[in-house]
Design a protein around this motif. Structure first.
Motif, PDB file in Angstrom:
ATOM      1  N   GLU A 159       8.813  17.530 -16.564  1.00 36.68           N
ATOM      2  CA  GLU A 159       8.966  17.349 -18.010  1.00 36.68           C
ATOM      3  C   GLU A 159       9.501  15.969 -18.362  1.00 36.68           C
ATOM      4  N   TRP A 160      10.479  15.466 -17.596  1.00 32.69           N
ATOM      5  CA  TRP A 160      11.050  14.150 -17.894  1.00 32.69           C
ATOM      6  C   TRP A 160       9.993  13.050 -17.792  1.00 32.69           C
ATOM      7  N   LEU A 161       9.063  13.195 -16.822  1.00 30.53           N
ATOM      8  CA  LEU A 161       8.021  12.188 -16.646  1.00 30.53           C
ATOM      9  C   LEU A 161       7.082  12.171 -17.850  1.00 30.53           C
ATOM     10  N   GLU A 162       6.689  13.320 -18.315  1.00 31.45           N
ATOM     11  CA  GLU A 162       5.823  13.407 -19.489  1.00 31.45           C
ATOM     12  C   GLU A 162       6.519  12.834 -20.724  1.00 31.45           C
ATOM     13  N   GLN A 163       7.806  13.145 -20.865  1.00 31.07           N
ATOM     14  CA  GLN A 163       8.581  12.653 -22.002  1.00 31.07           C
ATOM     15  C   GLN A 163       8.702  11.128 -21.955  1.00 31.07           C
ATOM     16  N   GLU A 164       8.978  10.591 -20.786  1.00 29.52           N
ATOM     17  CA  GLU A 164       9.139   9.140 -20.655  1.00 29.52           C
ATOM     18  C   GLU A 164       7.809   8.409 -20.858  1.00 29.52           C
ATOM     19  N   ARG A 165       6.718   9.015 -20.426  1.00 29.56           N
ATOM     20  CA  ARG A 165       5.403   8.411 -20.687  1.00 29.56           C
ATOM     21  C   ARG A 165       5.131   8.371 -22.186  1.00 29.56           C
ATOM     22  N   ALA A 166       5.473   9.440 -22.879  1.00 23.52           N
ATOM     23  CA  ALA A 166       5.288   9.488 -24.331  1.00 23.52           C
ATOM     24  C   ALA A 166       6.185   8.456 -25.015  1.00 23.52           C
ATOM     25  N   ASN A 167       7.428   8.331 -24.545  1.00 21.03           N
ATOM     26  CA  ASN A 167       8.349   7.326 -25.109  1.00 21.03           C
ATOM     27  C   ASN A 167       7.786   5.920 -24.952  1.00 21.03           C
ATOM     28  N   LEU A 168       7.289   5.608 -23.772  1.00 23.49           N
ATOM     29  CA  LEU A 168       6.747   4.272 -23.522  1.00 23.49           C
ATOM     30  C   LEU A 168       5.516   4.013 -24.389  1.00 23.49           C
TER      31      LEU A 168
ATOM     32  N   ARG B 217       0.821  -1.213   0.000  1.00 20.44           N
ATOM     33  CA  ARG B 217       0.000   0.000   0.000  1.00 20.44           C
ATOM     34  C   ARG B 217       0.858   1.267   0.000  1.00 20.44           C
ATOM     35  N   ASN B 218       1.869   1.319   0.883  1.00 21.99           N
ATOM     36  CA  ASN B 218       2.605   2.562   1.096  1.00 21.99           C
ATOM     37  C   ASN B 218       4.062   2.547   0.672  1.00 21.99           C
ATOM     38  N   GLY B 219       4.620   1.373   0.423  1.00 23.26           N
ATOM     39  CA  GLY B 219       6.011   1.290   0.001  1.00 23.26           C
ATOM     40  C   GLY B 219       6.963   1.275   1.166  1.00 23.26           C
ATOM     41  N   PRO B 220       8.234   1.456   0.918  1.00 21.46           N
ATOM     42  CA  PRO B 220       8.847   1.819  -0.344  1.00 21.46           C
ATOM     43  C   PRO B 220       8.698   0.715  -1.386  1.00 21.46           C
ATOM     44  N   HIS B 221       8.536   1.145  -2.617  1.00 16.15           N
ATOM     45  CA  HIS B 221       8.304   0.227  -3.722  1.00 16.15           C
ATOM     46  C   HIS B 221       9.587   0.024  -4.538  1.00 16.15           C
ATOM     47  N   PRO B 222       9.792  -1.198  -5.062  1.00 16.32           N
ATOM     48  CA  PRO B 222      10.950  -1.437  -5.934  1.00 16.32           C
ATOM     49  C   PRO B 222      10.746  -0.742  -7.280  1.00 16.32           C
ATOM     50  N   ARG B 223      11.835  -0.607  -8.028  1.00 17.31           N
ATOM     51  CA  ARG B 223      11.791   0.122  -9.304  1.00 17.31           C
ATOM     52  C   ARG B 223      10.713  -0.356 -10.273  1.00 17.31           C
ATOM     53  N   PRO B 224      10.511  -1.665 -10.466  1.00 15.43           N
ATOM     54  CA  PRO B 224       9.465  -2.078 -11.408  1.00 15.43           C
ATOM     55  C   PRO B 224       8.072  -1.575 -11.006  1.00 15.43           C
ATOM     56  N   VAL B 225       7.811  -1.554  -9.703  1.00 16.53           N
ATOM     57  CA  VAL B 225       6.511  -1.076  -9.228  1.00 16.53           C
ATOM     58  C   VAL B 225       6.412   0.439  -9.391  1.00 16.53           C
ATOM     59  N   VAL B 226       7.483   1.140  -9.061  1.00 16.21           N
ATOM     60  CA  VAL B 226       7.502   2.608  -9.225  1.00 16.21           C
ATOM     61  C   VAL B 226       7.275   2.961 -10.701  1.00 16.21           C
TER      62      VAL B 226
ATOM     63  N   THR C  49       8.151   5.817  -1.990  1.00 17.32           N
ATOM     64  CA  THR C  49       6.922   5.478  -1.289  1.00 17.32           C
ATOM     65  C   THR C  49       5.741   5.903  -2.168  1.00 17.32           C
ATOM     66  N   THR C  50       4.574   5.435  -1.820  1.00 23.91           N
ATOM     67  CA  THR C  50       3.371   5.814  -2.555  1.00 23.91           C
ATOM     68  C   THR C  50       3.177   7.324  -2.507  1.00 23.91           C
ATOM     69  N   GLU C  51       3.472   7.923  -1.355  1.00 26.28           N
ATOM     70  CA  GLU C  51       3.345   9.376  -1.194  1.00 26.28           C
ATOM     71  C   GLU C  51       4.286  10.114  -2.155  1.00 26.28           C
ATOM     72  N   GLN C  52       5.519   9.632  -2.275  1.00 24.48           N
ATOM     73  CA  GLN C  52       6.480  10.261  -3.189  1.00 24.48           C
ATOM     74  C   GLN C  52       6.049  10.083  -4.648  1.00 24.48           C
ATOM     75  N   ILE C  53       5.502   8.926  -4.972  1.00 21.05           N
ATOM     76  CA  ILE C  53       5.021   8.671  -6.335  1.00 21.05           C
ATOM     77  C   ILE C  53       3.870   9.615  -6.654  1.00 21.05           C
ATOM     78  N   ASP C  54       2.935   9.756  -5.711  1.00 24.34           N
ATOM     79  CA  ASP C  54       1.804  10.660  -5.918  1.00 24.34           C
ATOM     80  C   ASP C  54       2.265  12.106  -6.087  1.00 24.34           C
TER      81      ASP C  54
ATOM     82  N   LYS D  50       3.644   2.370 -11.666  1.00 29.56           N
ATOM     83  CA  LYS D  50       2.745   3.368 -11.081  1.00 29.56           C
ATOM     84  C   LYS D  50       2.873   4.727 -11.782  1.00 29.56           C
ATOM     85  N   LEU D  51       4.080   5.021 -12.282  1.00 28.51           N
ATOM     86  CA  LEU D  51       4.287   6.290 -12.981  1.00 28.51           C
ATOM     87  C   LEU D  51       4.000   6.193 -14.479  1.00 28.51           C
ATOM     88  N   GLY D  52       3.865   4.969 -14.977  1.00 31.37           N
ATOM     89  CA  GLY D  52       3.576   4.793 -16.399  1.00 31.37           C
ATOM     90  C   GLY D  52       4.795   5.006 -17.287  1.00 31.37           C
TER      91      GLY D  52
END
Length: 131
Positions: free
Chosen positions: A99-108, A56-65, A86-91, A68-70
């Motif tokens: 910007e990097w998150l949006e770019q990586e989501r587009a790449n995926l 529920r709250n983590g810390p989560h390993p990289r595959p889960v992170v 943690t889930t809080e940090q991911i949220d 969750k971030l897409g």
């Protein structure tokens, strides 16, 4: 001669990976022992409180992170995320939407579209090759 059925066991790291949790955040007795297939199945079907809390709250390993971030795991690294979150940090990351998150989501998304295109192309080829 009688045959002995050996109990299949795994290292704690393997069990943690199968459970989708960060090994270093698990209880010491989990980290120090070996996990049998039966114990793993029991943890999956009736998870103890510590496992529910980690999921529920983590810390989560990289595959889960990454999931969750897409983004991909490589995308996390390119974005500078190398530690478990943690889930809080991911949220918080989702809310900031750097910007990097949006770019990586587009790449995926592009990678997945390309994989579908190739799969369809290969299926079409195999259909045409059949007599």
């Amino acid at each position: 001669m009688t045959s002995h059925k050996n109990t299949q066991t795994m290292k704690p790291a393997t069990a943690a990976k199968k459970l989708g949790v960060y090994l270093e955040a698990t209880p010491a007795e989990f980290q120090e022992g070996v996990v049998s297939r039966t114990e793993l199945n029991a943890l999956q079907t009736d998870p103890p409180a510590w496992l529910l809390e980690l999921r529920r709250n983590g810390p989560h390993p990289r595959p889960v992170v990454a999931a969750k971030l897409g983004v991909s795991i490589a995308g996390l690294a390119r974005g500078g995320v190398t530690e478990p979150l943690t889930t809080e940090q991911i949220d918080a990351l989702k809310a900031q939407s750097p910007e990097w998150l949006e770019q990586e989501r587009a790449n995926l998304a592009e990678v997945r579209k390309e994989a579908v295109r190739i799969k369809e192309k290969n299926a079409q080829r195999s259909d045409q090759a059949r007599p």
